[in-house]
Design a protein around this motif. Structure first.
Motif, short mmCIF file in Angstrom:
data_model
loop_
_atom_site.label_atom_id
_atom_site.label_comp_id
_atom_site.label_asym_id
_atom_site.label_seq_id
_atom_site.Cartn_x
_atom_site.Cartn_y
_atom_site.Cartn_z
N PRO A 281 -11.52 64.76 29.49
CA PRO A 281 -11.20 66.17 29.28
C PRO A 281 -10.31 66.75 30.37
N VAL A 282 -10.54 66.35 31.62
CA VAL A 282 -9.74 66.85 32.72
C VAL A 282 -8.28 66.41 32.57
N ALA B 210 -2.73 67.93 31.61
CA ALA B 210 -1.48 67.68 30.89
C ALA B 210 -1.12 68.87 30.01
N GLY B 211 -2.11 69.48 29.37
CA GLY B 211 -1.85 70.63 28.51
C GLY B 211 -1.33 71.82 29.30
N ALA B 212 -1.97 72.13 30.43
CA ALA B 212 -1.53 73.24 31.27
C ALA B 212 -0.11 73.00 31.78
N TYR C 35 3.23 75.20 30.99
CA TYR C 35 4.00 75.68 32.14
C TYR C 35 5.48 75.36 31.96
N ILE C 36 5.79 74.14 31.55
CA ILE C 36 7.18 73.74 31.34
C ILE C 36 7.78 74.51 30.17
N GLY C 37 7.00 74.60 29.07
CA GLY C 37 7.50 75.31 27.89
C GLY C 37 7.79 76.78 28.16
N ALA C 38 7.08 77.37 29.11
CA ALA C 38 7.30 78.79 29.44
C ALA C 38 8.53 78.99 30.32
N ALA D 40 2.10 82.18 35.42
CA ALA D 40 2.48 80.87 35.95
C ALA D 40 1.51 80.42 37.03
N ARG D 41 1.14 81.35 37.90
CA ARG D 41 0.18 81.00 38.95
C ARG D 41 -1.15 80.57 38.36
N ALA D 42 -1.54 81.25 37.28
CA ALA D 42 -2.81 80.88 36.62
C ALA D 42 -2.73 79.48 36.03
N LEU D 43 -1.57 79.14 35.43
CA LEU D 43 -1.41 77.79 34.89
C LEU D 43 -1.44 76.74 36.01
N LEU D 44 -0.79 77.04 37.12
CA LEU D 44 -0.83 76.12 38.26
C LEU D 44 -2.26 75.93 38.77
N PHE D 45 -2.98 77.04 38.84
CA PHE D 45 -4.37 76.96 39.31
C PHE D 45 -5.24 76.16 38.34
N LEU D 46 -5.05 76.40 37.04
CA LEU D 46 -5.83 75.67 36.04
C LEU D 46 -5.55 74.17 36.10
#
Length: 414
Positions: free
Chosen positions: A74-75, A80-82, A86-89, A54-60
């Protein structure tokens, strides 16, 4: 309020310029999201705990925003993808959505409107699927469908992000337009100033060099037979060249100190006797007639009147076989009328002029909303008539059906 937009906004606004990376704002946002998500975890007991993943997703989701000005599309999709992963997890809702808002704002403002809308819309649709259908197969295991009232809040949040982004885009376009208009206005003023200086230099040099040219010819012709007359011609050349140098320095002085007042006053009709004397030294007799009560003229009109008479007499010296000219100065309540006549005929010789003299007179008159007519007279001479309004907008322009500045060769040389 910034007149040209915030510094971070305008950096690299010109095409082909690369912006500096927003390291500071991205770092602050990353720290805020990491800490804020920790607080959000304590308030949402039913969600998954923040794991290293989760922390990695927040950082990304936040770290990629450092490239939002260079690669906004792209950003936006990466953020939005990250966030969707995060929500799906099943991790707690929190300030990660702020990263989505920043990414959308940067994309829309940069002109990628569909990318911003599409990414935010896709995130919303993905959230709907997760909250009302896919939650059965996704963590947390005991999670249920989200209330539809919360979806209204999410919808309002999405609309607000898009609206603020569109407002920022419109405002930025206004800033860019205003900056372009200011640059065009500055360029136009610079061009007008160059034209004014070129006109002044032409009028000064054309008149003085014409006098010098005539006197040099006299001096060469009389050097052996009449040394005293030749000396007089050389004295005239010295005086004319000294005066020309002084006027040239006055014009060029504005280049060294923009906006500074000239050291000497601009010439006006008060120097008309001096102009007649110079013409006399070139062998031209000038009769001056004044009609009406002389009044104090506006500086622009006074200078234009002097230069028009100067240029007209210069043309007589260079192009006319007549050694006699007549100048009429008529003062009216609303305008100043100038008329310069010579008896001709045209000499037909090439005086080496630039062809800009009459154009310069026309420009001077037009700048004051005045008129110029320069045409051959029926008796073989030539006449220049100028009408200069004393108040801008007074006096209609003359419509003659043909170019009033057209004169027969070779007198058009100046």
């Amino acid at each position: 309020m910034w007149r040209q937009g915030p510094p971070w906004w305008n950096a690299g606004a010109e095409e082909g310029t690369r912006r500096r990376l927003p390291w500071l704002t991205t770092f602050v946002l990353t720290v805020f999201v990491q800490i804020g998500s920790g607080f959000a975890e304590h308030g949402q007991g039913g969600r998954e705990h923040l794991t290293p993943f989760a922390r990695a997703l927040l950082f990304l989701a936040t770290a990629v925003l450092v490239l939002r000005h260079r690669y906004p599309a792209p950003v936006m999709f990466a953020t939005a993808g990250a966030t969707l992963v995060y929500i799906g997890a099943g991790f707690p809702y929190g300030p990660i959505f702020l990263a989505v808002a920043v990414g959308c704002f940067a994309a829309v403002v940069a002109g990628h409107r569909r990318v911003g809308w599409g990414a935010v819309g896709g995130l919303w649709v993905g959230h709907l699927l997760i909250a009302h259908w896919l939650y059965r197969w996704l963590p947390p295991t005991d999670d249920g469908a989200r209330p539809w009232s919360q979806e209204i809040v999410v919808a309002v949040w999405v609309v607000a992000i898009v609206a603020v982004s569109e407002l920022g885009r419109v405002r930025r376009e206004q800033w860019v337009k205003e900056r372009a208009e200011r640059a065009q206005a500055a360029e136009r003023r610079a061009g007008e100033e160059r034209l004014r200086m070129a006109r002044e230099l032409h009028d000064v040099l054309a008149h003085s060099i014409s006098v010098i040219n005539v006197q040099a010819g006299v001096g060469l012709a009389l050097l052996d037979s009449d040394p005293e007359q030749a000396r007089t011609a050389l004295t005239t050349i010295k005086a004319a060249s000294k005066e020309a140098l002084g006027e040239v320095r006055q014009v060029l002085g504005t280049l060294r100190a923009p906006g500074a007042a000239p050291r000497a006053p601009a010439p006006g009709l008060d120097r008309l006797p001096e102009l007649v004397e110079q013409a006399g030294s070139a062998g031209l007799t000038v009769d001056v007639t004044t009609e009406g009560a002389p009044a104090k003229l506006p500086p622009g009109v006074d200078l234009a009147a002097f230069r028009i008479i100067q240029e007209a007499l210069t043309n007589v010296v260079r192009h006319s076989g007549s050694r006699h000219a007549r100048v009429l100065v008529r003062h009216d309540k609303a305008s100043l009328t100038l008329r310069i006549d010579d008896d001709g005929p045209a000499t037909g010789t090439d005086a080496g002029g630039s062809g800009n003299g009459l154009a310069g007179m026309r420009e001077r008159a037009a700048a004051l909303d005045g008129t110029i007519e320069a045409n051959p007279r029926p008796d073989g001479g030539f006449r220049v008539t100028a009408v200069l309004p004393l108040v801008a907008g007074v006096g209609a322009r003359m419509e003659t059906g043909r170019d009033p500045m057209r004169r027969t060769a070779p007198q058009e040389d100046q």
